[in-house]
Design a protein around this motif. Sequence first.
Motif, PDB file in Angstrom:
ATOM      1  N   ILE A 138      83.278 -22.938  26.005  1.00  0.00           N
ATOM      2  CA  ILE A 138      83.737 -23.120  27.386  1.00  0.00           C
ATOM      3  C   ILE A 138      82.645 -22.713  28.365  1.00  0.00           C
ATOM      4  O   ILE A 138      82.420 -23.384  29.380  1.00  0.00           O
ATOM      5  CB  ILE A 138      85.037 -22.322  27.628  1.00  0.00           C
ATOM      6  CG1 ILE A 138      86.213 -23.000  26.903  1.00  0.00           C
ATOM      7  CG2 ILE A 138      85.339 -22.212  29.118  1.00  0.00           C
ATOM      8  CD1 ILE A 138      87.482 -22.177  26.901  1.00  0.00           C
ATOM      9  N   VAL A 139      81.936 -21.626  28.080  1.00  0.00           N
ATOM     10  CA  VAL A 139      80.827 -21.204  28.949  1.00  0.00           C
ATOM     11  C   VAL A 139      79.782 -22.315  29.031  1.00  0.00           C
ATOM     12  O   VAL A 139      79.359 -22.722  30.120  1.00  0.00           O
ATOM     13  CB  VAL A 139      80.188 -19.899  28.437  1.00  0.00           C
ATOM     14  CG1 VAL A 139      78.883 -19.616  29.184  1.00  0.00           C
ATOM     15  CG2 VAL A 139      81.140 -18.729  28.608  1.00  0.00           C
ATOM     16  N   ASP A 149      70.282 -11.753  34.055  1.00  0.00           N
ATOM     17  CA  ASP A 149      70.486 -10.476  33.381  1.00  0.00           C
ATOM     18  C   ASP A 149      71.346  -9.553  34.237  1.00  0.00           C
ATOM     19  O   ASP A 149      71.205  -9.500  35.468  1.00  0.00           O
ATOM     20  CB  ASP A 149      69.135  -9.805  33.103  1.00  0.00           C
ATOM     21  CG  ASP A 149      68.333 -10.539  32.043  1.00  0.00           C
ATOM     22  OD1 ASP A 149      68.948 -11.271  31.245  1.00  0.00           O
ATOM     23  OD2 ASP A 149      67.094 -10.385  32.018  1.00  0.00           O
ATOM     24  N   ASN A 150      72.262  -8.845  33.568  1.00  0.00           N
ATOM     25  CA  ASN A 150      73.162  -7.891  34.254  1.00  0.00           C
ATOM     26  C   ASN A 150      73.940  -8.572  35.380  1.00  0.00           C
ATOM     27  O   ASN A 150      74.135  -8.007  36.459  1.00  0.00           O
ATOM     28  CB  ASN A 150      72.371  -6.703  34.816  1.00  0.00           C
ATOM     29  CG  ASN A 150      71.604  -5.966  33.739  1.00  0.00           C
ATOM     30  OD1 ASN A 150      72.136  -5.651  32.673  1.00  0.00           O
ATOM     31  ND2 ASN A 150      70.328  -5.692  33.998  1.00  0.00           N
ATOM     32  N   ILE A 151      74.413  -9.771  35.102  1.00  0.00           N
ATOM     33  CA  ILE A 151      75.090 -10.537  36.152  1.00  0.00           C
ATOM     34  C   ILE A 151      76.416  -9.907  36.570  1.00  0.00           C
ATOM     35  O   ILE A 151      76.857 -10.057  37.706  1.00  0.00           O
ATOM     36  CB  ILE A 151      75.292 -11.994  35.693  1.00  0.00           C
ATOM     37  CG1 ILE A 151      75.665 -12.887  36.891  1.00  0.00           C
ATOM     38  CG2 ILE A 151      76.351 -12.086  34.594  1.00  0.00           C
ATOM     39  CD1 ILE A 151      75.678 -14.368  36.574  1.00  0.00           C
ATOM     40  N   LEU A 152      77.044  -9.143  35.671  1.00  0.00           N
ATOM     41  CA  LEU A 152      78.314  -8.509  36.033  1.00  0.00           C
ATOM     42  C   LEU A 152      78.114  -7.497  37.159  1.00  0.00           C
ATOM     43  O   LEU A 152      78.940  -7.417  38.083  1.00  0.00           O
ATOM     44  CB  LEU A 152      78.942  -7.839  34.812  1.00  0.00           C
ATOM     45  CG  LEU A 152      79.422  -8.785  33.714  1.00  0.00           C
ATOM     46  CD1 LEU A 152      79.924  -7.999  32.510  1.00  0.00           C
ATOM     47  CD2 LEU A 152      80.534  -9.703  34.230  1.00  0.00           C
ATOM     48  N   ASP A 153      77.039  -6.719  37.096  1.00  0.00           N
ATOM     49  CA  ASP A 153      76.759  -5.772  38.183  1.00  0.00           C
ATOM     50  C   ASP A 153      76.475  -6.515  39.479  1.00  0.00           C
ATOM     51  O   ASP A 153      76.866  -6.059  40.566  1.00  0.00           O
ATOM     52  CB  ASP A 153      75.567  -4.886  37.821  1.00  0.00           C
ATOM     53  CG  ASP A 153      75.929  -3.803  36.818  1.00  0.00           C
ATOM     54  OD1 ASP A 153      77.131  -3.490  36.688  1.00  0.00           O
ATOM     55  OD2 ASP A 153      75.013  -3.271  36.168  1.00  0.00           O
ATOM     56  N   GLY A 198      75.162 -12.121  30.842  1.00  0.00           N
ATOM     57  CA  GLY A 198      73.994 -12.929  31.194  1.00  0.00           C
ATOM     58  C   GLY A 198      74.359 -14.362  31.511  1.00  0.00           C
ATOM     59  O   GLY A 198      74.167 -14.844  32.622  1.00  0.00           O
ATOM     60  N   TRP A 199      74.945 -15.051  30.510  1.00  0.00           N
ATOM     61  CA  TRP A 199      75.362 -16.432  30.711  1.00  0.00           C
ATOM     62  C   TRP A 199      76.662 -16.481  31.512  1.00  0.00           C
ATOM     63  O   TRP A 199      77.593 -15.715  31.248  1.00  0.00           O
ATOM     64  CB  TRP A 199      75.577 -17.133  29.380  1.00  0.00           C
ATOM     65  CG  TRP A 199      74.306 -17.542  28.704  1.00  0.00           C
ATOM     66  CD1 TRP A 199      73.715 -16.951  27.629  1.00  0.00           C
ATOM     67  CD2 TRP A 199      73.468 -18.637  29.071  1.00  0.00           C
ATOM     68  NE1 TRP A 199      72.555 -17.604  27.299  1.00  0.00           N
ATOM     69  CE2 TRP A 199      72.379 -18.653  28.171  1.00  0.00           C
ATOM     70  CE3 TRP A 199      73.530 -19.617  30.072  1.00  0.00           C
ATOM     71  CZ2 TRP A 199      71.361 -19.598  28.242  1.00  0.00           C
ATOM     72  CZ3 TRP A 199      72.515 -20.571  30.136  1.00  0.00           C
ATOM     73  CH2 TRP A 199      71.457 -20.547  29.229  1.00  0.00           C
ATOM     74  N   ASP A 213      72.037 -16.409  45.231  1.00  0.00           N
ATOM     75  CA  ASP A 213      71.078 -15.676  44.400  1.00  0.00           C
ATOM     76  C   ASP A 213      71.385 -15.797  42.910  1.00  0.00           C
ATOM     77  O   ASP A 213      70.568 -15.378  42.086  1.00  0.00           O
ATOM     78  CB  ASP A 213      71.066 -14.190  44.782  1.00  0.00           C
ATOM     79  CG  ASP A 213      70.532 -13.968  46.194  1.00  0.00           C
ATOM     80  OD1 ASP A 213      69.755 -14.835  46.654  1.00  0.00           O
ATOM     81  OD2 ASP A 213      70.908 -12.966  46.820  1.00  0.00           O
ATOM     82  N   LEU A 214      72.551 -16.356  42.578  1.00  0.00           N
ATOM     83  CA  LEU A 214      72.949 -16.459  41.170  1.00  0.00           C
ATOM     84  C   LEU A 214      72.929 -17.895  40.663  1.00  0.00           C
ATOM     85  O   LEU A 214      72.590 -18.140  39.496  1.00  0.00           O
ATOM     86  CB  LEU A 214      74.357 -15.872  40.973  1.00  0.00           C
ATOM     87  CG  LEU A 214      74.537 -14.397  41.369  1.00  0.00           C
ATOM     88  CD1 LEU A 214      75.971 -13.956  41.094  1.00  0.00           C
ATOM     89  CD2 LEU A 214      73.554 -13.514  40.636  1.00  0.00           C
TER      90      LEU A 214
END
Length: 275
Positions: A138-139, A149-153, A198-199, A213-214
Amino acid sequence: MLDDRTDLDGLRSGIEKITEQWFGHRGPWMGISAEKLSGTRMPDPLKWIYHFAGEWPSSSWWESVFAYQDRLLPFESLEVCEGKLVFVIENQGCWMIGTLTEGSDPPVWVRENEDGAPWRKLGDSLTEFLVTFCLHEIVFGARYRTHVDNILDRFRELGCHVSPLWINSPYVYLFDDQATRPISFHMVDGKFLVMDDGWCGTSVETPWERFPDLFQKPDESPRRIQGHEPFPDDMDIPDFVRKSHIETLIRRHQMQADYHQDMILKYSLMIEQLR
């Protein structure tokens, strides 16, 4: 959703809901019929996934909603290899995943696609693996993807709500003498599915407007093959591939026609009973 790993029905229901959220409403003709499945030796979780999405069209070359990165084999292509029923292969054919030919929730194994390569245990639950595999696809099958990198933060800093969805489940990792590695999935604002911090995939329109920015705005809209149409003439595709695709379209539309004809007869009978 996807909280209780012992609730197999709940896990399957959760994946069905997420898949429809990402890829649209499921038509009743998008799965392998119960009649076909009843005459086939398969473990229960595989019967579920093929009944749910075994004929679900997509924009991938393999014409499967679960075949954007790795590939759920078509129902007609399933085979037994050294005692294992092979149902998933890596997108370049480097490895294959197999399970037992029957059972309520058997284990899963992986092996490299080389002569003499051993089968290595991937997990004890076929259902758990299918949850991980489906989320993985699905992703990669989302309309727009990014890797940061560190997209959750980054999402948290932007005031988004981050919800853990499916944590530390094994997936294939045939490197450094390992067979697996744990991967995790999080949902962001209910519209962005993040894998391994990340993904990230989403099907919302113009995500770069909210998150410049993302997400990067593409130079042009991504060209996606519509699963219900032939390949465009200007695409460089071999004739045998085009022929196979058209044959699939014929079969798919015949299934839809049969379904609607059955519904016509059903409703006609209901009218007769009212007279």
